[in-house]
Motif scaffolding. Structure first.
Motif, PDB file in Angstrom:
ATOM      1  N   GLU A   1       0.862  -1.296  -0.026  1.00 43.55           N
ATOM      2  CA  GLU A   1      -0.040  -0.076   0.061  1.00 43.55           C
ATOM      3  C   GLU A   1       0.920   1.322  -0.053  1.00 43.55           C
ATOM      4  O   GLU A   1       2.255   1.088   0.169  1.00 43.55           O
ATOM      5  N   GLY A   2       0.382   2.492  -0.463  1.00 43.75           N
ATOM      6  CA  GLY A   2       0.984   3.715  -0.339  1.00 43.75           C
ATOM      7  C   GLY A   2       0.182   4.614  -0.656  1.00 43.75           C
ATOM      8  O   GLY A   2      -1.113   4.635  -1.027  1.00 43.75           O
ATOM      9  N   GLU A   3       1.018   5.593  -1.480  1.00 40.73           N
ATOM     10  CA  GLU A   3       0.405   6.832  -1.966  1.00 40.73           C
ATOM     11  C   GLU A   3       1.345   7.558  -2.809  1.00 40.73           C
ATOM     12  O   GLU A   3       2.665   7.401  -2.532  1.00 40.73           O
ATOM     13  N   ILE A   4       0.653   8.408  -3.859  1.00 44.21           N
ATOM     14  CA  ILE A   4       1.508   9.122  -4.694  1.00 44.21           C
ATOM     15  C   ILE A   4       1.743  10.402  -3.965  1.00 44.21           C
ATOM     16  O   ILE A   4       0.695  11.178  -3.795  1.00 44.21           O
ATOM     17  N   THR A   5       2.963  10.990  -3.578  1.00 46.61           N
ATOM     18  CA  THR A   5       3.494  11.845  -2.865  1.00 46.61           C
ATOM     19  C   THR A   5       3.822  13.003  -3.738  1.00 46.61           C
ATOM     20  O   THR A   5       3.753  14.470  -3.340  1.00 46.61           O
ATOM     21  N   ASN A   6       4.099  12.862  -4.978  1.00 44.98           N
ATOM     22  CA  ASN A   6       4.754  14.094  -5.754  1.00 44.98           C
ATOM     23  C   ASN A   6       4.395  13.809  -7.293  1.00 44.98           C
ATOM     24  O   ASN A   6       4.738  12.820  -7.893  1.00 44.98           O
ATOM     25  N   PHE A   7       3.931  14.720  -8.013  1.00 46.60           N
ATOM     26  CA  PHE A   7       3.497  14.773  -9.413  1.00 46.60           C
ATOM     27  C   PHE A   7       4.018  15.967  -9.558  1.00 46.60           C
ATOM     28  O   PHE A   7       3.270  17.139  -9.560  1.00 46.60           O
ATOM     29  N   ALA A   8       5.100  16.259 -10.217  1.00 49.38           N
ATOM     30  CA  ALA A   8       5.727  17.851 -10.406  1.00 49.38           C
ATOM     31  C   ALA A   8       6.275  17.909 -11.813  1.00 49.38           C
ATOM     32  O   ALA A   8       7.240  17.107 -11.984  1.00 49.38           O
ATOM     33  N   GLU A   9       6.167  18.987 -12.112  1.00 46.98           N
ATOM     34  CA  GLU A   9       7.141  19.653 -13.496  1.00 46.98           C
ATOM     35  C   GLU A   9       7.938  20.651 -13.093  1.00 46.98           C
ATOM     36  O   GLU A   9       7.749  21.607 -12.213  1.00 46.98           O
ATOM     37  N   SER A  10       9.179  20.564 -13.467  1.00 41.90           N
ATOM     38  CA  SER A  10      10.123  21.465 -13.234  1.00 41.90           C
ATOM     39  C   SER A  10      10.894  21.765 -14.466  1.00 41.90           C
ATOM     40  O   SER A  10      11.174  20.927 -15.065  1.00 41.90           O
TER      41      SER A  10
ATOM     42  N   VAL B   1       6.410   8.017  -5.105  1.00 38.37           N
ATOM     43  CA  VAL B   1       5.388   7.155  -4.544  1.00 38.37           C
ATOM     44  C   VAL B   1       5.890   6.691  -3.347  1.00 38.37           C
ATOM     45  O   VAL B   1       7.181   6.057  -3.150  1.00 38.37           O
ATOM     46  N   ALA B   2       5.367   6.728  -2.379  1.00 38.61           N
ATOM     47  CA  ALA B   2       5.680   6.237  -0.969  1.00 38.61           C
ATOM     48  C   ALA B   2       5.033   4.818  -0.912  1.00 38.61           C
ATOM     49  O   ALA B   2       3.742   4.767  -1.156  1.00 38.61           O
ATOM     50  N   VAL B   3       5.655   3.692  -0.544  1.00 34.39           N
ATOM     51  CA  VAL B   3       5.176   2.356  -0.293  1.00 34.39           C
ATOM     52  C   VAL B   3       5.567   1.597   0.970  1.00 34.39           C
ATOM     53  O   VAL B   3       6.684   1.985   1.554  1.00 34.39           O
ATOM     54  N   ARG B   4       4.553   1.058   1.527  1.00 33.82           N
ATOM     55  CA  ARG B   4       4.603   0.419   2.641  1.00 33.82           C
ATOM     56  C   ARG B   4       4.372  -1.284   2.245  1.00 33.82           C
ATOM     57  O   ARG B   4       3.316  -1.469   1.700  1.00 33.82           O
ATOM     58  N   TYR B   5       5.171  -1.937   2.627  1.00 32.33           N
ATOM     59  CA  TYR B   5       5.380  -3.276   2.252  1.00 32.33           C
ATOM     60  C   TYR B   5       5.302  -3.944   3.801  1.00 32.33           C
ATOM     61  O   TYR B   5       6.176  -3.980   4.326  1.00 32.33           O
ATOM     62  N   GLU B   6       4.038  -5.013   3.644  1.00 33.08           N
ATOM     63  CA  GLU B   6       4.183  -5.987   4.923  1.00 33.08           C
ATOM     64  C   GLU B   6       3.912  -7.283   4.481  1.00 33.08           C
ATOM     65  O   GLU B   6       3.333  -7.683   3.743  1.00 33.08           O
ATOM     66  N   ASN B   7       4.828  -8.124   5.047  1.00 32.62           N
ATOM     67  CA  ASN B   7       4.985  -9.765   4.831  1.00 32.62           C
ATOM     68  C   ASN B   7       4.943 -10.307   6.288  1.00 32.62           C
ATOM     69  O   ASN B   7       5.557 -10.172   7.039  1.00 32.62           O
ATOM     70  N   LYS B   8       3.406 -10.870   6.168  1.00 36.78           N
ATOM     71  CA  LYS B   8       3.028 -11.495   7.656  1.00 36.78           C
ATOM     72  C   LYS B   8       3.814 -12.595   7.933  1.00 36.78           C
ATOM     73  O   LYS B   8       3.911 -13.107   9.027  1.00 36.78           O
ATOM     74  N   LEU B   9       4.493 -13.540   6.652  1.00 31.65           N
ATOM     75  CA  LEU B   9       5.099 -14.736   7.094  1.00 31.65           C
ATOM     76  C   LEU B   9       6.550 -14.342   7.254  1.00 31.65           C
ATOM     77  O   LEU B   9       7.242 -15.264   7.960  1.00 31.65           O
TER      78      LEU B   9
END
Length: 169
Positions: A83-92, A112-120
């Motif tokens: 899961e995560g979110e797009i944190t930046n979409f920018a033109e420069s 993109v910020a990502v959180r990865y969880e592996n339960k095993l």
């Protein structure tokens, strides 16, 4: 002479078969006990709200896992969650012309910020940001090129995420 050639070809054949049995072309090093994955929607929290960015990114990430792993998508007690979110979409501006304040090229950057969880295997869990960019001519308007640029950038970010999770590089 012919006998030596037959022995070499036979040996090559068996070595090739052995190596193919040891390696998958996806490079997957996921534990075989991991059977299910949940990839949640990646909302766009960047200042610039590209209308399709969230859906396009999430769908492309889900497709990558569907096409290159044997993991089953589920929303109920998954072995791994992404899961995560797009944190930046920018033109420069980039490549400023000498003697002028005008840019030759502009750059579209997506983060993109990502959180990865592996339960095993909880020791594999991580939180990480991924960023990539694509340059385009300053004579082009972002609105006219953003779909093609976004697709290229998304694929490279997804490659990085996939490699960190599945290839364990």
């Amino acid at each position: 002479m012919l006998k030596n050639k037959i022995i070499k070809i036979t040996a090559f054949f068996f070595v090739t078969i052995f190596l193919l049995g040891c390696y998958t072309f996806t490079g997957s090093s996921l534990d075989p006990s991991i059977k299910t994955v949940q990839i949640k929607s990646f909302p766009n929290f960047s200042a610039y709200q590209s209308p399709n960015l969230s859906v396009d990114f999430t769908t492309a990430l889900q497709n990558r896992f569907n096409q290159r792993t044997k993991l089953q998508a589920t929303n109920i007690n998954p072995d791994i969650t992404i899961e995560g979110e797009i944190t930046n979409f920018a033109e420069s501006p980039v490549s400023i012309q000498s003697g002028s304040d005008q840019a030759i090229n502009n750059r579209l950057t997506i983060t993109v910020a990502v959180r990865y969880e592996n339960k095993l295997q909880p020791d594999k869990n991580f939180q990480k940001s991924y960023s990539d960019y694509e340059d385009f001519a300053s004579s082009e308007l972002l609105i006219n090129v953003q779909d093609a640029l976004t697709q290229k950038i998304n694929q490279r970010i997804i490659d990085q995420i996939f490699n960190d999770i599945v290839a364990d590089w």
